[in-house]
Design an enzyme around this catalytic site. Sequence first.
Site, mmCIF file in Angstrom:
data_model
loop_
_atom_site.group_PDB
_atom_site.id
_atom_site.type_symbol
_atom_site.label_atom_id
_atom_site.label_comp_id
_atom_site.label_asym_id
_atom_site.label_seq_id
_atom_site.Cartn_x
_atom_site.Cartn_y
_atom_site.Cartn_z
ATOM 1 N N SER A 578 0.852 -1.183 0.000
ATOM 2 C CA SER A 578 0.000 0.000 0.000
ATOM 3 C C SER A 578 0.897 1.245 0.000
ATOM 4 O O SER A 578 1.674 1.430 -0.927
ATOM 5 C CB SER A 578 -0.949 -0.040 1.198
ATOM 6 O OG SER A 578 -2.018 0.860 1.018
ATOM 7 N N ASP A 659 -8.460 -5.258 -6.164
ATOM 8 C CA ASP A 659 -8.031 -4.090 -5.408
ATOM 9 C C ASP A 659 -8.581 -2.851 -6.097
ATOM 10 O O ASP A 659 -8.044 -2.403 -7.110
ATOM 11 C CB ASP A 659 -6.503 -4.034 -5.325
ATOM 12 C CG ASP A 659 -6.008 -2.902 -4.445
ATOM 13 O OD1 ASP A 659 -6.851 -2.106 -3.970
ATOM 14 O OD2 ASP A 659 -4.793 -2.811 -4.209
ATOM 15 N N HIS A 691 -7.124 -5.709 -1.804
ATOM 16 C CA HIS A 691 -5.911 -5.018 -1.366
ATOM 17 C C HIS A 691 -5.053 -5.921 -0.484
ATOM 18 O O HIS A 691 -3.861 -5.680 -0.308
ATOM 19 C CB HIS A 691 -6.325 -3.755 -0.600
ATOM 20 C CG HIS A 691 -5.267 -2.712 -0.473
ATOM 21 N ND1 HIS A 691 -4.578 -2.192 -1.557
ATOM 22 C CD2 HIS A 691 -4.763 -2.070 0.609
ATOM 23 C CE1 HIS A 691 -3.713 -1.283 -1.142
ATOM 24 N NE2 HIS A 691 -3.799 -1.190 0.172
#
Length: 726
Positions: A578, A659, A691
């Site tokens: 991320s 995602d 994600h």
Amino acid sequence: MTVRAKKFTPEALLSAPRRSAGLPNSDASKVLYSVSTYSFDKHAKTSEIRVLDVKSQETSLVTDKSGSSEPQWLDDETVLLLHEDEGGVTHVKVGPADDFKDKSYIAGTIDGPVGNVKLTSIDNTTFGVAVTGKAKLNGDLFNPEKASKPHTTGRVYTSLFVRHWDHYVTENRNAIFLATLYKEGDQYKLSGLINALKDSGLESPIDPFGGTDNFDISVHGLVFTAKDPVLNPATHTKTNIYLSASNTFWLDIANKIPEFFQVPIYNFEGASSSPVWDKEGKSIAFLSMKTDGYESDKNQLFVIPDYVSPGWVQHLFPGSTGKGSWDRSPQSITWGNKILYVTAEKEGRTNLFLTPASAFLDGAHSSSPHLLVKGGSINDVKVLESGALFVSSSSLIDNSLYSLIPADHSTRISQGRNAYTLPVDESAVDPASTELTAAYVSSNSRGGSSFGLSRRQLDEFYWPGSAPNTSIHAWVVKPSNFDPDQKYPLAYLIHGGPQGAWTDSWSTRWNPAIFAEQGYVVVCPNPTGSTGYGQDFVDAIQNQWGGLPYEDLVNGFEYIEKNVPYVDTERAVALGASYGGYMMNWIQGHDLGRKFKALVTHDGVFSMTSQLASEELYFPFHDLGGPLWSNSSSWAEWDPSRFLDNWATPHLIIHSELDYRLTMNEGLSAFNVLQTKGIPSQFLTFPDENHWVLKPENSLKWHEVVLDWINSYVGLAKYTEVKSKN
């Protein structure tokens, strides 16, 4: 766990029993919990609901029937749970904990999938019940197995929030359903469900992560948080607290839900969360943020002293500026007897704090709550009838710990005694110690020993931050066979967020001990923007994505080079997900990138302009100082794709198709650049993950690819090759 792992491997991590927070009976002599285990031999998961007898430390099975979940005590011997069945229905089952299989019965059947069950005692024979589920436009519970199938897959949208996290937004919305569970003869029966949010235009819990922390019930009513219906959720974070209450609430709802009251929180326009009733059903506590559009603003604590006057809201620890005199951001609230307990991060740990009722009832404000329990990461607190606290927590080496704080804790703390620490294991309690150690109840991994892990592997250090008067904290995890006279390759792990932190807590997705047991010294830094070090430190990330945090990481690498002799920085790798993935791409284009033998980006940002494809646009709008069209210079300044000329380090890219926060094109773009430039690289993707990589078999593949990649560049054996020989 009954079998000790020979070595802490990805298989050991992913197949270890995963235990829920504990639910004690009235005196914590018995603890109810759920546990799931994955078998790589059978390629299947088993789930059980069990009861721990604390005195004997033996557990007994309540049920292992597939589809059973969310157990609750009705009394010290009787359990209620939900059971999914064919046709998408949910049975509410009740029975004795010690003979549930033979003596349980169905108290009621709900025509659809529900969860997040909560109970409140109305009288000796009746409970109020709340569950959540998807509601159709007409307010009825949505059952996907009975829904008619459309003849087209086309969808038309006229506003933002086309998709969220990992799914496309549909007309069905989360709702809170209420019922009563009443005794008829010797058995309980469930009344019909009532959609408390029908025709309100409100949705709760809030997708994608909202659950029982988004609402609460008491003998007098329902309180919940929901997105402000006037503002678009893609560009705003504002959520409100709503209250529906009366002296005869559970009788009233049969005719009509008492009108919702939006609780006024003056000068606070951000997200409000964690509404909780006290034990008497009179007062309500909740958290709120000042700033709309900023999901990582500081939570501040509020109390409604009496639900009869819901417009009377007291701000605890307000300070002179309204920013709050307590420089912590509480995460959860639990009511005791005229006491509020809150969890909050502090320097890499999630600790427990308390504040007495005088802080809001008598106007005797202190500057901050008192630290009560420190160490590890506390994820749940239950208050017993005696006033003692049952605490569920985890740590970097223990995936589930149950502990007990004695009932006289508030007196001891008020006398100036030290905060309690969580026990490492059953033998950790030393009566002669001046430290207050919580009583050991149970560890799912025997203090980490079932994994071959121990606290001796953990260390932490600080180095000077890039901003004035700041220090950067980092966790260090060493191999279990660590020898200080040896040198080990470095694994530099960068967390996501960026407003997040590495804490002393367990993870099945990014577990530092997995890398340590491969032969690395793992350093997990908390640079500028990390939570738990004061709100100014968090806020400093704005317009600095590749600035102050990057400099902190550079300083950290230099600190390790000069001060940690057992780390071989010539054999270093860096990994992040991320925002950590963004930082890997940023590092690749800057000088620090040449310090590493290999990099790993999981679901990272490649191009800042691609953030416009994200679902929650308020996030880049806030952190980059406004929309692209009004602050293009900031978006360009911190764009990793501007520095592609410098990319040279071998790089593994991971990105999954579901995602929708950071879209798949981010990973493909990075991989295409690496391949086109002839840089050694790999691309790993999962079509069925978001994600995060959550499915055990996929997670095992993730670990195999990642470990093989980094090991091959630092002189360690590839994980899959070692595995195949064993």
